[in-house]
Design a protein around this motif. Structure first.
Motif, PDB file in Angstrom:
ATOM      1  N   VAL A 119       0.863  -1.179   0.000  1.00  0.00           N
ATOM      2  CA  VAL A 119       0.000   0.000   0.000  1.00  0.00           C
ATOM      3  C   VAL A 119       0.896   1.225   0.000  1.00  0.00           C
ATOM      4  CG1 VAL A 119      -1.643   1.340   1.353  1.00  0.00           C
ATOM      5  CG2 VAL A 119      -1.931  -1.129   1.159  1.00  0.00           C
ATOM      6  N   LEU A 120       0.875   1.985  -1.098  1.00  0.00           N
ATOM      7  CA  LEU A 120       1.813   3.086  -1.295  1.00  0.00           C
ATOM      8  C   LEU A 120       1.049   4.400  -1.332  1.00  0.00           C
ATOM      9  CD1 LEU A 120       3.783   1.219  -4.078  1.00  0.00           C
ATOM     10  CD2 LEU A 120       4.354   1.322  -1.634  1.00  0.00           C
ATOM     11  N   VAL A 121       0.975   5.047  -0.189  1.00  0.00           N
ATOM     12  CA  VAL A 121       0.269   6.326  -0.050  1.00  0.00           C
ATOM     13  C   VAL A 121       1.210   7.461  -0.430  1.00  0.00           C
ATOM     14  CG1 VAL A 121      -0.836   7.872   1.627  1.00  0.00           C
ATOM     15  CG2 VAL A 121      -1.269   5.401   1.711  1.00  0.00           C
ATOM     16  N   ARG A 282       9.207   1.131  -9.694  1.00  0.00           N
ATOM     17  CA  ARG A 282       9.965   0.556  -8.571  1.00  0.00           C
ATOM     18  C   ARG A 282       9.427  -0.807  -8.140  1.00  0.00           C
ATOM     19  NH1 ARG A 282       9.676   5.779  -6.371  1.00  0.00           N
ATOM     20  NH2 ARG A 282       8.206   5.064  -4.773  1.00  0.00           N
ATOM     21  N   TYR A 283       8.135  -1.012  -8.367  1.00  0.00           N
ATOM     22  CA  TYR A 283       7.509  -2.231  -7.851  1.00  0.00           C
ATOM     23  C   TYR A 283       7.108  -3.221  -8.942  1.00  0.00           C
ATOM     24  CZ  TYR A 283       7.319  -0.213  -3.184  1.00  0.00           C
ATOM     25  OH  TYR A 283       7.661   0.303  -1.970  1.00  0.00           O
ATOM     26  N   LYS A 284       7.503  -2.974 -10.175  1.00  0.00           N
ATOM     27  CA  LYS A 284       7.030  -3.842 -11.267  1.00  0.00           C
ATOM     28  C   LYS A 284       7.624  -5.240 -11.184  1.00  0.00           C
ATOM     29  CE  LYS A 284      10.466  -2.250 -14.699  1.00  0.00           C
ATOM     30  NZ  LYS A 284      11.136  -3.539 -14.916  1.00  0.00           N
ATOM     31  N   ASP A 285       8.774  -5.394 -10.544  1.00  0.00           N
ATOM     32  CA  ASP A 285       9.424  -6.711 -10.478  1.00  0.00           C
ATOM     33  C   ASP A 285       9.559  -7.233  -9.061  1.00  0.00           C
ATOM     34  OD1 ASP A 285       9.878  -6.827 -13.283  1.00  0.00           O
ATOM     35  OD2 ASP A 285      11.582  -5.490 -13.043  1.00  0.00           O
ATOM     36  N   PHE A 286       8.644  -6.848  -8.174  1.00  0.00           N
ATOM     37  CA  PHE A 286       8.789  -7.260  -6.780  1.00  0.00           C
ATOM     38  C   PHE A 286       8.730  -8.780  -6.649  1.00  0.00           C
ATOM     39  CE2 PHE A 286       4.123  -6.970  -7.054  1.00  0.00           C
ATOM     40  CZ  PHE A 286       3.731  -8.124  -6.416  1.00  0.00           C
TER      41      PHE A 286
END
Length: 286
Positions: A119-121, A282-286
């Motif tokens: 969850v990225l606020v 930043r989160y496309k390859d988590f």
């Protein structure tokens, strides 16, 4: 004033959307007569779910909101829908379950469901204060939805946003929000056509609030059609762009629902396009 989140209800079967039919007739804004005014999203219209394949329901530890697919595993929603649930890195504790569901063919928020991992606020959101700017967040799913490109809504860059979201433009807002303030939630997805207002009109409607260029207002001077509680985080969409639809706003807040002179207030998403793209990268390859 009310932020437009509300409480949760149940989920069920699976669905995958594959196309977006022509919606020209949906983008038609006409000031309601007094006899036609109803305090509910959609102005009394059930939506055709396949017309709005980007629409999702967000259930976040007792809160119910809307959201939109901006990628197969990325959801755009309002910060106040998920504020305080995750740590500084966006990681959810085991006690804070957040789920995202597509609509099913009947227009219920009970289609294919995925759990949220991050969850990225937005870092400038003021922690749940009513009317605060920067009311925007991204949810990263554990498992992305198997949808076509047509189910992913585009966001206009700031340079061309004024061309598509200029005052007077007819936009549509969708959601499963209350039919009136503190009222029941509809069983089916609702859709309303609302005209975009000028920034000056928005400031005049809410002189005591911090309204600025990162906001967008939409609605009628006489009220009658609006987003409401439970629609928070959902998309405000206009015609345009390579796929025919662009998301220009995220449902944020308002005074009551559909009150005369009190427009719905939305986060203007083009103002956050760079943040959205950088966060997703930043989160496309988590």
């Amino acid at each position: 004033m009310n932020l437009r989140a509300t409480r949760v209800f149940s989920i069920a079967a699976l669905v995958v959307f594959t196309s977006v039919p022509a919606l020209s007739e949906t983008f038609s804004c006409k000031e309601p007569s007094s006899g036609d005014r109803v305090n509910r999203v959609a102005g009394g219209r059930d939506a055709i779910p396949a017309d709005f394949p980007w629409q999702v329901a967000v259930r976040a530890s007792g809160r119910f909101c809307g959201g939109s697919l901006i990628g197969r595993k990325f959801i755009l929603t309002a910060a106040h829908c998920v504020d305080g649930l995750a740590d500084a890195k966006g990681v959810l504790p085991p006690s804070a379950a957040v789920q995202v569901s597509l609509s099913n063919p009947h227009g219920q928020p009970a289609g294919e469901t995925s759990e949220v991992k991050y969850v990225l606020v937005h870092n400038q959101w003021a922690g749940g204060a009513s009317g605060s700017p920067h009311d925007i967040a991204i949810l990263v799913l554990w498992s992305g939805f198997d949808v076509t490109d047509q189910a992913i809504i585009n966001i206009p860059p700031p340079a061309i946003d004024p061309l598509y979201a200029s005052p007077g433009t007819c936009a549509v807002v969708t959601g499963w929000g209350a039919m009136r303030v503190d009222g029941p939630l509809p069983e089916r997805l609702q859709v309303a056509s609302v005209p975009v207002r000028t920034l000056e009109e928005c400031v005049q409607a809410y002189p005591a609030e911090d309204i600025g260029p990162n906001h967008l207002c939409a609605g009628y001077t006489g009220g009658g059609v609006d987003s409401c509680q439970g629609d928070s985080g959902g998309p405000l969409v206009v015609e345009g762009g390579p796929r025919g639809r662009l998301q220009v706003g995220v449902v944020s807040w308002g005074y009551g629902c559909a009150e005369p002179g009190r427009y719905g207030v939305y986060t203007r998403v083009s103002s956050y396009k760079k943040w959205i793209e950088e966060t997703a990268a930043r989160y496309k390859d988590f």
